[in-house]
Design an enzyme around this catalytic site. Structure first.
Site, short mmCIF file in Angstrom:
data_model
loop_
_atom_site.label_atom_id
_atom_site.label_comp_id
_atom_site.label_asym_id
_atom_site.label_seq_id
_atom_site.Cartn_x
_atom_site.Cartn_y
_atom_site.Cartn_z
CE LYS A 87 69.86 28.14 17.41
NZ LYS A 87 68.73 28.47 18.24
CB SER A 135 69.57 19.97 17.96
OG SER A 135 69.00 20.61 16.83
CE LYS A 161 61.14 28.29 13.12
NZ LYS A 161 61.53 28.26 14.55
CE LYS A 210 67.38 30.44 15.62
NZ LYS A 210 66.42 30.49 16.72
NE ARG A 254 62.96 24.32 13.36
CZ ARG A 254 63.13 24.83 12.16
NH1 ARG A 254 62.66 24.19 11.10
NH2 ARG A 254 63.76 25.97 12.02
CE1 TYR A 313 70.53 21.28 23.32
CE2 TYR A 313 71.67 21.42 21.21
CZ TYR A 313 70.63 21.79 22.03
OH TYR A 313 69.70 22.69 21.58
CD GLU A 361 69.85 40.88 11.50
OE1 GLU A 361 69.78 41.37 12.65
OE2 GLU A 361 68.86 40.70 10.78
C1 PBG Z 1 63.94 29.09 17.74
C2 PBG Z 1 65.08 28.24 18.18
C3 PBG Z 1 65.79 27.35 17.36
C4 PBG Z 1 66.73 26.72 18.16
C5 PBG Z 1 66.62 27.27 19.44
N1 PBG Z 1 65.59 28.20 19.44
C6 PBG Z 1 65.70 27.14 15.90
C7 PBG Z 1 64.44 26.69 15.32
O1 PBG Z 1 63.73 25.82 15.85
O2 PBG Z 1 64.13 27.21 14.26
C8 PBG Z 1 67.67 25.66 17.69
C9 PBG Z 1 68.57 25.03 18.68
C10 PBG Z 1 69.18 23.75 18.23
O3 PBG Z 1 68.98 23.28 17.10
O4 PBG Z 1 69.90 23.16 19.05
N2 PBG Z 1 63.71 30.24 18.46
#
Ligand code: PBG
Length: 343
Positions: free
Chosen positions: A267, A293, A236, A213, A223, A332, A252
C-alpha cells in the site's frame, strides 16, 4: 551494443530482423487472437471492496475527494455488502468515521465491543454470511490526533499500541470478522495479534498484514473520508516505510510472515508495483495491494475533466495489479468493476 547484437542475430538467421519470421503483431491482429494469448485477467474474485461507516440510520454522506464513494450507516452498509456478494466480490473491508467526541488520546473506543466496526461486522455477517469481512485494526479512526499509535510526549509508543490493537483484534473476532488487517506498522503487531486471537479461541481468524505500508501522499482523500485530515498533527514517517526503500519492505514482509501473517498487502498500489512483484517472487504467499484513495481520486478527477477515459483507466489500472502478481486488490472501484465484468 544492442545494434551489434541485432545484426549478429540477423546474420545468423540470414534474414533482416524487421522483416524476418518474428512478427509479434501477428497475434495482436484481432480480438480473438488477443484474447487467446492474454496472460492476465481480472475477475470479481480479485476484488475487495472498502466500505466507509458512519453512525445513524438509513443515511449516506458523500466524500468530496472521492466522487462516487460515500460513507454508509450500518444498515446501508449491509445492503452494499449484499450487492457486492451478488456481484461475486469475495470480501469487503470496513473503515469507520468515528464521531469526534468519541476519539481520545489513546483511541480507547477501539476497545468498545459495540463500536461502529464491530456493530457493522455483526450486522453484515448476520445478513450476508457468504461474504468475507476484513476489519482494519488501527487506532487512527479513534485517536484525537489521527495517528495509528498511542502518542506520549510527541512519540508514538510501539509496545503499548501493540497491546491495544491485539485486544481490539480479539473484539473484532468476537464480533464475527473473518480477517483482521492491521494497518498501523508497529513492530511485533502480527505476532501479538496471532497470540491473542489463538488464546481467545479464534485460531480460524486470518491476518492480512499491511506488511508494506509506505509514508505516502496518496492517502489524502481517505483522511477526509474517516475525518482525520483536520486532526492529524505531523506525519507518519516514524512508522510507515520510506517510499525510497525496497529492501526494508522485504524485511517487513519476512518478519510479518514469520510472526504468522496469512496474507500480505502492499500500500499504496500502482506506484509500488515493483514491491508487489518483488514480494511475490520472494515469498510466494497470497499478496494483495491497496489501490488507495488518492489513486482512485486521480483517475476520477482526470476522467471528470475529459482528460482520460475513466472506465478504461480503471480497468487497465486493476489489470496492472494482476500482471504484477497480485492475488487481489482492495479498490474503491470494486463495485463498478464487478458490474462491468458481469455485463
Ligand atoms: C491508517 C490507514 C490509511 C489508509 C487506511 N488506513 C492511511 C492513513 O490515513 O495514513 C489509507 C487508505 C486509502 O488512502 O485509501 N491506518
Amino acid at each position: 551494443m544492442n545494434e551489434m547484437r541485432q545484426t549478429r542475430a540477423a546474420q545468423r538467421r540470414g534474414v533482416d530482423e524487421i522483416t524476418g519470421s518474428r512478427r509479434l503483431r501477428r497475434m495482436r491482429k484481432a480480438d480473438w487472437s488477443r484474447r487467446m494469448v492474454r496472460e492476465s485477467t481480472l475477475t470479481a474474485d480479485d476484488l475487495i471492496l472498502p466500505i466507509f461507516l458512519i453512525e445513524g440510520e438509513d443515511a449516506e454522506e458523500p466524500i468530496g475527494a472521492m466522487p462516487g464513494v460515500v460513507r454508509h450507516t450500518v444498515d446501508r452498509a449491509v445492503r452494499v455488502a449484499e450487492r457486492a456478494a451478488r456481484l461475486g466480490i469475495p470480501a469487503i473491508a470496513t473503515f469507520p468515521n468515528v464521531p469526534v467526541a468519541r476519539r481520545d488520546e489513546t483511541g480507547s473506543a477501539i476497545l468498545d465491543p459495540d463500536n461502529l466496526i464491530n456493530r457493522a461486522t455483526r450486522a453484515i455477517k448476520a445478513a450476508v454470511p457468504e461474504i468475507g469481512v476484513v476489519t482494519d485494526v488501527a487506532l487512527d479512526p479513534f485517536t484525537s490526533h489521527g495517528h495509528d499509535g498511542i502518542l506520549r510526549d510527541g512519540i508514538i509508543v510501539n509496545d503499548e499500541t501493540v497491546a491495544h490493537i491485539a485486544q481490539a483484534a480479539v473484539l473484532q473476532a468476537a464480533a464475527g470478522t473473518d480477517i483482521v488487517a492491521p494497518s498501523d506498522m508497529m513492530d511485533g503487531r502480527i505476532g501479538a495479534i496471532r497470540d491473542a486471537l489463538d488464546a481467545a479461541g479464534f485460531a480460524d481468524v486470518a491476518i492480512m498484514s499491511y506488511a508494506t505500508k509506505f509514508a505516502s501522499a496518496f492517502y489524502g482523500p481517505y483522511r477526509e473520508a474517516i475525518g482525520t485530515s483536520g486532526l492529524l498533527k505531523g506525519d507518519k514517517k516514524t512508522y510507515y516505510i520510506d517510499p525510497a526503500n525496497t529492501d526494508e519492505a522485504l524485511r517487513e514482509t519476512e518478519q510479518d510472515l514469520a510472526e504468522g501473517a496469512d496474507m500480505v498487502m502492499v500500500k499504496p498500489g500502482l506506484p509500488y508495483l515493483d514491491i508487489v512483484w518483488r514480494l511475490k517472487e520472494s515469498f510466494a504467499v497470497p499478496t494483495f495491494a491497496y489501490q488507495v484513495s488518492g489513486e482512485y481520486a486521480m483517475i476520477k478527477a482526470a476522467a471528470a475533466n475529459g482528460w482520460i477515459d475513466g472506465e478504461r483507466a480503471m480497468m487497465e489500472s486493476l489489470l496492472a495489479f494482476k500482471r504484477a502478481g497480485c492475488d487481489g486488490i482492495l479498490s474503491y472501484f470494486a463495485l463498478e468493476v464487478a458490474e462491468r465484468l458481469a455485463e
